[in-house]
Design a protein around this motif. Structure first.
Motif, PDB file in Angstrom:
ATOM      1  N   GLU A  78      19.584  14.706 -10.011  1.00 40.02           N
ATOM      2  CA  GLU A  78      18.579  15.751 -10.171  1.00 40.02           C
ATOM      3  C   GLU A  78      17.181  15.148 -10.194  1.00 40.02           C
ATOM      4  OE1 GLU A  78      17.463  19.486 -13.157  1.00 40.02           O
ATOM      5  OE2 GLU A  78      19.325  18.360 -13.450  1.00 40.02           O
ATOM      6  N   ALA A  79      17.038  14.019 -10.879  1.00 41.43           N
ATOM      7  CA  ALA A  79      15.745  13.333 -10.888  1.00 41.43           C
ATOM      8  C   ALA A  79      15.369  12.887  -9.482  1.00 41.43           C
ATOM      9  CB  ALA A  79      15.798  12.138 -11.837  1.00 41.43           C
ATOM     10  N   ALA A  80      16.351  12.379  -8.746  1.00 36.71           N
ATOM     11  CA  ALA A  80      16.088  11.935  -7.376  1.00 36.71           C
ATOM     12  C   ALA A  80      15.668  13.105  -6.491  1.00 36.71           C
ATOM     13  CB  ALA A  80      17.325  11.255  -6.801  1.00 36.71           C
ATOM     14  N   GLN A  81      16.248  14.269  -6.723  1.00 33.20           N
ATOM     15  CA  GLN A  81      15.866  15.448  -5.941  1.00 33.20           C
ATOM     16  C   GLN A  81      14.422  15.838  -6.224  1.00 33.20           C
ATOM     17  OE1 GLN A  81      17.779  17.105  -3.553  1.00 33.20           O
ATOM     18  NE2 GLN A  81      15.814  18.076  -3.164  1.00 33.20           N
ATOM     19  N   VAL A  82      14.024  15.756  -7.504  1.00 28.45           N
ATOM     20  CA  VAL A  82      12.629  16.049  -7.849  1.00 28.45           C
ATOM     21  C   VAL A  82      11.698  14.996  -7.231  1.00 28.45           C
ATOM     22  CG1 VAL A  82      10.980  16.229  -9.755  1.00 28.45           C
ATOM     23  CG2 VAL A  82      13.243  17.264  -9.962  1.00 28.45           C
ATOM     24  N   LEU A  83      12.098  13.739  -7.288  1.00 31.24           N
ATOM     25  CA  LEU A  83      11.294  12.674  -6.672  1.00 31.24           C
ATOM     26  C   LEU A  83      11.174  12.885  -5.171  1.00 31.24           C
ATOM     27  CD1 LEU A  83      12.605   9.520  -8.546  1.00 31.24           C
ATOM     28  CD2 LEU A  83      10.319  10.504  -8.702  1.00 31.24           C
ATOM     29  N   LYS A  84      12.247  13.324  -4.545  1.00 30.15           N
ATOM     30  CA  LYS A  84      12.214  13.607  -3.096  1.00 30.15           C
ATOM     31  C   LYS A  84      11.116  14.619  -2.792  1.00 30.15           C
ATOM     32  CE  LYS A  84      15.257  15.241   0.670  1.00 30.15           C
ATOM     33  NZ  LYS A  84      14.503  16.421   1.113  1.00 30.15           N
ATOM     34  N   GLN A  85      11.048  15.665  -3.608  1.00 30.50           N
ATOM     35  CA  GLN A  85      10.025  16.686  -3.393  1.00 30.50           C
ATOM     36  C   GLN A  85       8.624  16.121  -3.628  1.00 30.50           C
ATOM     37  OE1 GLN A  85      11.234  19.757  -6.112  1.00 30.50           O
ATOM     38  NE2 GLN A  85      13.112  20.233  -4.991  1.00 30.50           N
ATOM     39  N   GLN A  86       8.480  15.304  -4.666  1.00 32.25           N
ATOM     40  CA  GLN A  86       7.165  14.729  -4.962  1.00 32.25           C
ATOM     41  C   GLN A  86       6.718  13.782  -3.847  1.00 32.25           C
ATOM     42  OE1 GLN A  86       7.653  12.924  -8.838  1.00 32.25           O
ATOM     43  NE2 GLN A  86       7.486  14.878  -9.932  1.00 32.25           N
ATOM     44  N   LEU A  87       7.644  12.973  -3.353  1.00 29.88           N
ATOM     45  CA  LEU A  87       7.307  12.029  -2.283  1.00 29.88           C
ATOM     46  C   LEU A  87       7.006  12.755  -0.979  1.00 29.88           C
ATOM     47  CD1 LEU A  87       9.971   9.300  -3.106  1.00 29.88           C
ATOM     48  CD2 LEU A  87       7.486   9.028  -3.299  1.00 29.88           C
ATOM     49  N   GLU A  88       7.750  13.803  -0.703  1.00 30.46           N
ATOM     50  CA  GLU A  88       7.487  14.578   0.516  1.00 30.46           C
ATOM     51  C   GLU A  88       6.132  15.271   0.441  1.00 30.46           C
ATOM     52  OE1 GLU A  88      12.021  15.596   2.040  1.00 30.46           O
ATOM     53  OE2 GLU A  88      10.996  16.992   0.688  1.00 30.46           O
ATOM     54  N   LYS A  89       5.782  15.739  -0.746  1.00 27.85           N
ATOM     55  CA  LYS A  89       4.469  16.361  -0.921  1.00 27.85           C
ATOM     56  C   LYS A  89       3.360  15.350  -0.655  1.00 27.85           C
ATOM     57  CE  LYS A  89       1.734  19.024  -4.255  1.00 27.85           C
ATOM     58  NZ  LYS A  89       1.693  19.605  -5.631  1.00 27.85           N
ATOM     59  N   ALA A  90       3.638  14.072  -0.950  1.00 30.00           N
ATOM     60  CA  ALA A  90       2.641  13.016  -0.735  1.00 30.00           C
ATOM     61  C   ALA A  90       2.570  12.570   0.717  1.00 30.00           C
ATOM     62  CB  ALA A  90       2.967  11.817  -1.615  1.00 30.00           C
ATOM     63  N   GLY A  91       3.562  12.982   1.542  1.00 32.48           N
ATOM     64  CA  GLY A  91       3.512  12.649   2.958  1.00 32.48           C
ATOM     65  C   GLY A  91       4.650  11.799   3.485  1.00 32.48           C
ATOM     66  N   PHE A  92       5.653  11.489   2.651  1.00 34.83           N
ATOM     67  CA  PHE A  92       6.828  10.757   3.119  1.00 34.83           C
ATOM     68  C   PHE A  92       7.878  11.724   3.661  1.00 34.83           C
ATOM     69  CE2 PHE A  92       5.025   7.845  -0.060  1.00 34.83           C
ATOM     70  CZ  PHE A  92       5.115   6.612   0.591  1.00 34.83           C
ATOM     71  N   LYS A  93       8.724  11.228   4.551  1.00 34.80           N
ATOM     72  CA  LYS A  93       9.926  11.943   4.966  1.00 34.80           C
ATOM     73  C   LYS A  93      11.104  11.277   4.263  1.00 34.80           C
ATOM     74  CE  LYS A  93       8.620  13.732   9.527  1.00 34.80           C
ATOM     75  NZ  LYS A  93       8.948  13.742  10.986  1.00 34.80           N
ATOM     76  N   VAL A  94      11.826  12.029   3.443  1.00 32.67           N
ATOM     77  CA  VAL A  94      12.809  11.438   2.542  1.00 32.67           C
ATOM     78  C   VAL A  94      14.217  11.926   2.843  1.00 32.67           C
ATOM     79  CG1 VAL A  94      13.443  11.027   0.131  1.00 32.67           C
ATOM     80  CG2 VAL A  94      11.033  11.354   0.744  1.00 32.67           C
ATOM     81  N   LYS A  98       0.828  -1.203   0.000  1.00 34.20           N
ATOM     82  CA  LYS A  98       0.000   0.000   0.000  1.00 34.20           C
ATOM     83  C   LYS A  98       0.868   1.260   0.000  1.00 34.20           C
ATOM     84  CE  LYS A  98      -3.998  -2.152   2.231  1.00 34.20           C
ATOM     85  NZ  LYS A  98      -4.930  -2.120   3.386  1.00 34.20           N
ATOM     86  N   LEU A  99       2.010   1.204   0.686  1.00 38.01           N
ATOM     87  CA  LEU A  99       2.923   2.347   0.663  1.00 38.01           C
ATOM     88  C   LEU A  99       3.659   2.436  -0.673  1.00 38.01           C
ATOM     89  CD1 LEU A  99       4.417   2.430   4.278  1.00 38.01           C
ATOM     90  CD2 LEU A  99       2.743   3.980   3.241  1.00 38.01           C
ATOM     91  N   ARG A 100       3.926   1.281  -1.297  1.00 44.84           N
ATOM     92  CA  ARG A 100       4.497   1.318  -2.638  1.00 44.84           C
ATOM     93  C   ARG A 100       3.524   1.996  -3.602  1.00 44.84           C
ATOM     94  NH1 ARG A 100       5.813  -4.193  -1.575  1.00 44.84           N
ATOM     95  NH2 ARG A 100       4.467  -4.964  -3.279  1.00 44.84           N
ATOM     96  N   ALA A 101       2.257   1.669  -3.453  1.00 40.55           N
ATOM     97  CA  ALA A 101       1.238   2.284  -4.309  1.00 40.55           C
ATOM     98  C   ALA A 101       1.182   3.791  -4.088  1.00 40.55           C
ATOM     99  CB  ALA A 101      -0.129   1.657  -4.035  1.00 40.55           C
ATOM    100  N   ALA A 102       1.353   4.213  -2.845  1.00 41.68           N
ATOM    101  CA  ALA A 102       1.349   5.644  -2.544  1.00 41.68           C
ATOM    102  C   ALA A 102       2.545   6.339  -3.186  1.00 41.68           C
ATOM    103  CB  ALA A 102       1.368   5.854  -1.028  1.00 41.68           C
ATOM    104  N   ALA A 103       3.694   5.684  -3.161  1.00 37.53           N
ATOM    105  CA  ALA A 103       4.894   6.260  -3.775  1.00 37.53           C
ATOM    106  C   ALA A 103       4.726   6.358  -5.292  1.00 37.53           C
ATOM    107  CB  ALA A 103       6.114   5.411  -3.435  1.00 37.53           C
ATOM    108  N   ARG A 104       4.205   5.298  -5.884  1.00 40.36           N
ATOM    109  CA  ARG A 104       3.992   5.324  -7.333  1.00 40.36           C
ATOM    110  C   ARG A 104       3.033   6.434  -7.736  1.00 40.36           C
ATOM    111  NH1 ARG A 104      -0.939   3.981  -8.960  1.00 40.36           N
ATOM    112  NH2 ARG A 104      -0.824   2.019  -7.818  1.00 40.36           N
ATOM    113  N   ALA A 105       1.963   6.597  -6.961  1.00 43.11           N
ATOM    114  CA  ALA A 105       0.972   7.625  -7.269  1.00 43.11           C
ATOM    115  C   ALA A 105       1.543   9.031  -7.130  1.00 43.11           C
ATOM    116  CB  ALA A 105      -0.256   7.457  -6.360  1.00 43.11           C
ATOM    117  N   ALA A 106       2.568   9.176  -6.315  1.00 38.90           N
ATOM    118  CA  ALA A 106       3.163  10.496  -6.086  1.00 38.90           C
ATOM    119  C   ALA A 106       4.069  10.950  -7.222  1.00 38.90           C
ATOM    120  CB  ALA A 106       3.958  10.473  -4.783  1.00 38.90           C
TER     121      ALA A 106
END
Length: 500
Positions: free
Chosen positions: A357-373, A286-294
């Motif tokens: 750079e892609a990882a930095q953008v993903l970090k922001q997207q995942l944090e916006k979804a509610g993860f601490k990265v 379920k958390l994998r699904a949340a990450a993918r959706a982010a």
């Protein structure tokens, strides 16, 4: 499906074309002649330093093939079909046995390439630890057959064995390469147009022309290779005239290069977000699904890659022309759960400069979804061991899906099955394994592709991996250099016709 006994397969007709486009495998630029002059030396900057002392059984195998050092029984042509290399032809003896007829060739130590030496080299590959990705799920036996041919038998039918034999990890080396227990030494023991003569740790390598190469004398006198992990430094080395060829130019540097020096190649390389399914936060589907959706892949393709990539659609990208019309929707996805400040560690490497750079953008997207990265970036050789050990919750990595064998099913076996040797997501799913095993046994090209897409749907449905972007590779080539092999499979770079 059983194959009629002794049915002869015409070279190049084993599978249908996998890739659109082509690379310089022939024509004036790649012709060589025994009457060629001494030639200049080529200066080449590569992105990835050797991580395993140039062992042909791991990531370093591609370095050796790109520098023209090693070869296998077969090669891949521009369409992804098997082409002759050390074997000039092959036939299928029965459903599990193939016979390869060798050409007259010489190892760089002066000894002859024979069926016995080829069988010994392939046997060493089967015993390598870790197992080469091209042999994932395959039990292979090589031995001398009649008339100087080599017989290769698999425990189960393998309809794409000639493709498998093209893998850089199945390069043929002389007996001298295996004299030291537990080590493989490619220095002066391969068969390619350039002989590895000296290495300087992980920073440089010297190669000299091998004058007795079966394919003709190379036009360059040798290659001086430098391993430069920093992409900007590679671009600067090209601009300043320190190198003649620089691979994997960062998209941020592309515009600063003269148009005549930029070569963009559509490839089968995709950047993925791998989620650790074995331990940590993403053991929970379920958390994998949340990450993918982010993840917003379009922002990565247009922003980070500045239009030099396409938004990720699947494991197989648009360079594989057959894939788009066969893709099916992911199967079995879990419903996303709220991350609720779940802490994760995201890792990547900087040899390919767009990945951090892609990882930095993903970090922001995942944090916006509610993860601490927490983001961790290292040079690949210092990250590889921890990646495969599952030390991180997630990883951003790029992969040419056709690199190991040229077969779309083999990459699924190596990257997404329980026994896969390149399984960054640590996925072990019975349904996926069954689907991949089913695909491996199919000979018909179209049916094999359909089965690969069915397995892809299960893998994507597990949310173990998120395709981010399908990449195009930019190679920097000095205007005075000709015959560079711009290979969509990224197995070749310099050859007999590469010169300046």
């Amino acid at each position: 499906m059983r194959t009629p006994r002794r049915r002869r397969l015409l070279v190049g007709l084993l599978i249908s074309p996998l890739l659109t486009g082509c690379f310089a495998a022939g024509g004036a630029d790649s012709d060589s002649s025994s009457n060629a002059g001494s030639g200049s030396r080529l200066r080449v900057a590569l992105a990835f330093p050797p991580t395993e002392n140039f062992s042909p059984y791991g990531a370093d195998a591609t370095l050796l093939s790109r520098l023209g050092v090693t070869e296998g029984l077969t090669a891949l042509d521009a369409n992804g079909s098997p082409a002759p290399a050390l074997a000039e032809s092959w036939t299928r003896e029965d459903d599990r046995t193939w016979l390869f007829t060798l050409r007259e060739a010489t190892f760089q130590d002066g000894t002859d390439v024979t069926a016995a030496t080829v069988a010994a080299a392939l046997t060493h590959a089967t015993r390598a630890e870790p197992q080469p990705a091209a042999l994932t799920g395959v039990t292979l036996t090589a031995k001398v057959a009649g008339d100087g041919r080599i017989s290769v038998t698999t425990a189960a039918p393998d309809p794409v064995l000639p493709l498998r034999m093209s893998s850089p990890a199945l390069a043929v080396l002389a007996p001298k390469a295996f004299t030291k227990k537990g080590a493989v030494d490619p220095v002066g023991t391969a068969t390619g147009p350039f002989e590895l003569t000296k290495t300087t740790g992980t920073t440089a390598a010297t190669l000299d022309r091998f004058d007795d190469y079966w394919g003709g004398r190379a036009q360059a006198a040798g290659v001086d290779a430098r391993f430069i992990a920093d992409g900007t430094a590679r671009a600067n080395a090209l601009r300043s005239g320190q190198v003649d060829i620089a691979e994997s130019i960062p998209v941020a540097q592309a515009a600063s290069l003269d148009k005549a020096t930029r070569r963009e190649t559509a490839t089968a390389r995709t950047a993925f977000l791998h989620l650790n399914t074995k331990a940590g936060a993403f053991k929970d589907a379920k958390l994998r699904a949340a990450a993918r959706a982010a993840v917003a892949t379009g922002a990565l393709a247009d922003g980070v890659y500045e239009g030099h990539a396409d938004a990720g659609k699947g494991i197989y990208g648009p360079a594989l022309s057959w894939a788009e019309g066969k893709r099916v929707q992911p199967v079995g996805r879990a419903k996303a759960a709220a991350p609720d400040d779940t802490s994760i560690t995201l890792a990547t490497y900087d040899n390919r400069p767009e990945l951090p750079e892609a990882a930095q953008v993903l970090k922001q997207q995942l944090e916006k979804a509610g993860f601490k990265v927490t983001l961790e970036v290292r040079e690949y050789s210092r990250l590889e061991r921890d990646l495969f050990a599952g030390k991180f919750d997630a990883a951003v990595a790029a992969r040419n899906t056709m690199l190991d064998t040229g077969d779309p099913v083999s990459v699924l076996a190596s990257d997404y099955t329980c026994d896969g040797g390149n399984n960054l997501s640590l996925l072990c799913d019975k349904k996926v394994d069954q689907a991949v095993a089913k695909a491996e046994g199919i000979e018909d090209t179209a049916e094999r592709q359909d089965a690969a897409m069915a397995a892809e749907a299960l893998i994507l449905g597990s949310d173990a991996v998120v395709p981010l972007v399908h990449q195009r590779i930019i190679t920097g080539v000095d205007a005075g250099v000709q015959g560079v092999l711009l290979d969509p499979y990224e197995r070749t770079l310099v050859g007999t016709g590469t010169r300046r």
